[in-house]
Design a protein around this motif. Structure first.
Motif, short mmCIF file in Angstrom:
data_model
loop_
_atom_site.label_atom_id
_atom_site.label_comp_id
_atom_site.label_asym_id
_atom_site.label_seq_id
_atom_site.Cartn_x
_atom_site.Cartn_y
_atom_site.Cartn_z
N LYS A 168 126.56 48.91 32.43
CA LYS A 168 127.83 49.64 32.44
C LYS A 168 128.99 48.77 32.92
N ASP A 169 128.71 47.85 33.84
CA ASP A 169 129.78 46.99 34.35
C ASP A 169 130.36 46.09 33.26
N TRP A 170 129.58 45.78 32.23
CA TRP A 170 130.12 44.95 31.16
C TRP A 170 131.25 45.68 30.44
N ASP A 171 131.06 46.96 30.19
CA ASP A 171 132.12 47.73 29.54
C ASP A 171 133.35 47.82 30.44
N ARG A 172 133.12 48.01 31.73
CA ARG A 172 134.25 48.03 32.67
C ARG A 172 134.95 46.68 32.71
N PHE A 173 134.17 45.62 32.71
CA PHE A 173 134.74 44.27 32.76
C PHE A 173 135.54 43.97 31.49
N THR A 174 134.99 44.35 30.35
CA THR A 174 135.70 44.15 29.09
C THR A 174 137.06 44.85 29.11
N ALA A 175 137.08 46.09 29.57
CA ALA A 175 138.34 46.84 29.65
C ALA A 175 139.30 46.17 30.62
N TRP A 176 138.76 45.67 31.74
CA TRP A 176 139.61 45.00 32.74
C TRP A 176 140.21 43.72 32.18
N VAL A 177 139.40 42.92 31.52
CA VAL A 177 139.89 41.65 30.94
C VAL A 177 140.97 41.93 29.91
N ASN A 178 140.79 42.94 29.09
CA ASN A 178 141.76 43.24 28.04
C ASN A 178 143.11 43.70 28.59
N MET A 179 143.15 44.05 29.87
CA MET A 179 144.40 44.45 30.51
C MET A 179 145.14 43.28 31.13
N GLN A 180 144.50 42.11 31.20
CA GLN A 180 145.09 40.97 31.90
C GLN A 180 145.86 40.06 30.97
N ARG A 181 146.77 39.29 31.55
CA ARG A 181 147.56 38.32 30.81
C ARG A 181 147.51 36.97 31.53
N LEU A 182 146.31 36.50 31.80
CA LEU A 182 146.16 35.23 32.48
C LEU A 182 144.93 34.52 31.94
N ARG A 183 144.88 33.22 32.16
CA ARG A 183 143.74 32.43 31.70
C ARG A 183 142.53 32.66 32.61
N MET A 184 141.35 32.65 32.01
CA MET A 184 140.12 32.80 32.79
C MET A 184 139.10 31.78 32.31
N THR A 185 138.42 31.18 33.28
CA THR A 185 137.36 30.22 32.98
C THR A 185 136.15 30.57 33.83
N ASP A 237 124.08 33.72 35.34
CA ASP A 237 124.88 34.00 34.14
C ASP A 237 124.04 33.82 32.89
N ILE A 238 123.22 34.85 32.59
CA ILE A 238 122.32 34.78 31.45
C ILE A 238 122.88 35.49 30.23
N ILE A 239 124.00 36.18 30.38
CA ILE A 239 124.66 36.78 29.21
C ILE A 239 125.15 35.63 28.32
N PRO A 240 124.87 35.66 27.02
CA PRO A 240 125.29 34.56 26.15
C PRO A 240 126.78 34.25 26.26
N SER A 241 127.09 32.97 26.26
CA SER A 241 128.47 32.53 26.48
C SER A 241 129.45 33.11 25.46
N TYR A 242 128.96 33.34 24.22
CA TYR A 242 129.91 33.80 23.19
C TYR A 242 130.47 35.18 23.51
N LEU A 256 135.97 37.41 24.62
CA LEU A 256 136.99 38.05 25.46
C LEU A 256 138.12 37.09 25.82
N GLY A 257 138.03 35.85 25.34
CA GLY A 257 139.06 34.86 25.66
C GLY A 257 138.78 34.09 26.93
N ILE A 258 137.55 34.18 27.46
CA ILE A 258 137.18 33.47 28.68
C ILE A 258 136.50 32.16 28.31
#
Length: 209
Positions: free
Chosen positions: A83-100, A107-112, A117-119
């Motif tokens: 569930k946190d992935w959906d929350r994180f996706t929504a949070w990222v889409n609200m931001q206007r800054l670079r993320m790395t 971190d086993i979720i595939p990098s793609y 999400l632009g990270i």
């Protein structure tokens, strides 16, 4: 609490993040998004609101520093998507800054998925004399800033009082950040004489020296 290395200045924040003013960048280690839902799924009786604390802290950091960039130094997510992935996706889409994201061992979720999400996803970062990693590393001529250990320190009172707090753990050529996540635990450290520990409380960062 201010920390200097060469010409660079950093601010250690009570949240556990490190602010880099000259780059207008925030460094954060070990958020472990999804850990609460992971444990709830496996039968642990944890309130779901605990997992929301990480988003609350992130929003407070963004409001306070107004950074142009966030560098996540590994273990952004605890395990697979939940569930946190959906929350994180929504949070990222609200931001206007670079993320790395510097990849951590959790971190086993595939990098793609992050890249979609632009990270940006990388194994490490070198900027000037700084070497930014997840695990503590040594690299000649560089100052390593990292996470992974979830460092904590046990404060003892004059009686039998004891208090365990997260901390920034500073060595000669290395700074280990506290875990940013709200449900991460501590690895208690015993610093050498030439090392320093900066414990964090709700609104203070304090050197034990």
């Amino acid at each position: 609490m201010q920390l200097n290395y060469g010409q660079e200045e950093f601010i250690m924040h009570p949240s556990g993040c490190l602010y880099w003013p000259s780059q207008n960048t925030v460094l954060i280690a070990d958020v472990h998004f999804g850990k609460v839902d992971h444990f709830r799924k496996n039968g642990s009786a944890l309130p779901s609101r605990v997992g929301l604390e990480n988003f609350k802290k992130l929003n407070q950091i963004l409001e306070e520093f107004q950074p142009e960039e966030i560098l996540f130094l590994g273990d952004l997510f605890h395990s697979t998507q939940n569930k946190d992935w959906d929350r994180f996706t929504a949070w990222v889409n609200m931001q206007r800054l670079r993320m790395t994201l510097v990849i951590g061992n959790h971190d086993i979720i595939p990098s793609y998925h992050f890249e979609d999400l632009g990270i940006k996803v990388v194994p490490e970062i070198t900027r000037g004399a700084l070497y930014l990693t997840h695990h503590p590393e040594e690299k000649g001529g560089f100052y390593n800033i990292c996470g992974h250990l979830h460092p904590g320190f046990r404060l003892r009172g004059e009686g039998r009082q004891q208090l365990k707090l997260s901390c920034f753990y500073k060595k000669e050529h290395q700074l280990i950040l506290p875990a940013f996540g709200a449900f991460t635990g501590h690895f208690l450290i015993e610093p050498e004489e030439d090392e320093d520990v900066f414990v964090v409380s709700e609104d203070l960062v304090l050197s034990i020296r």
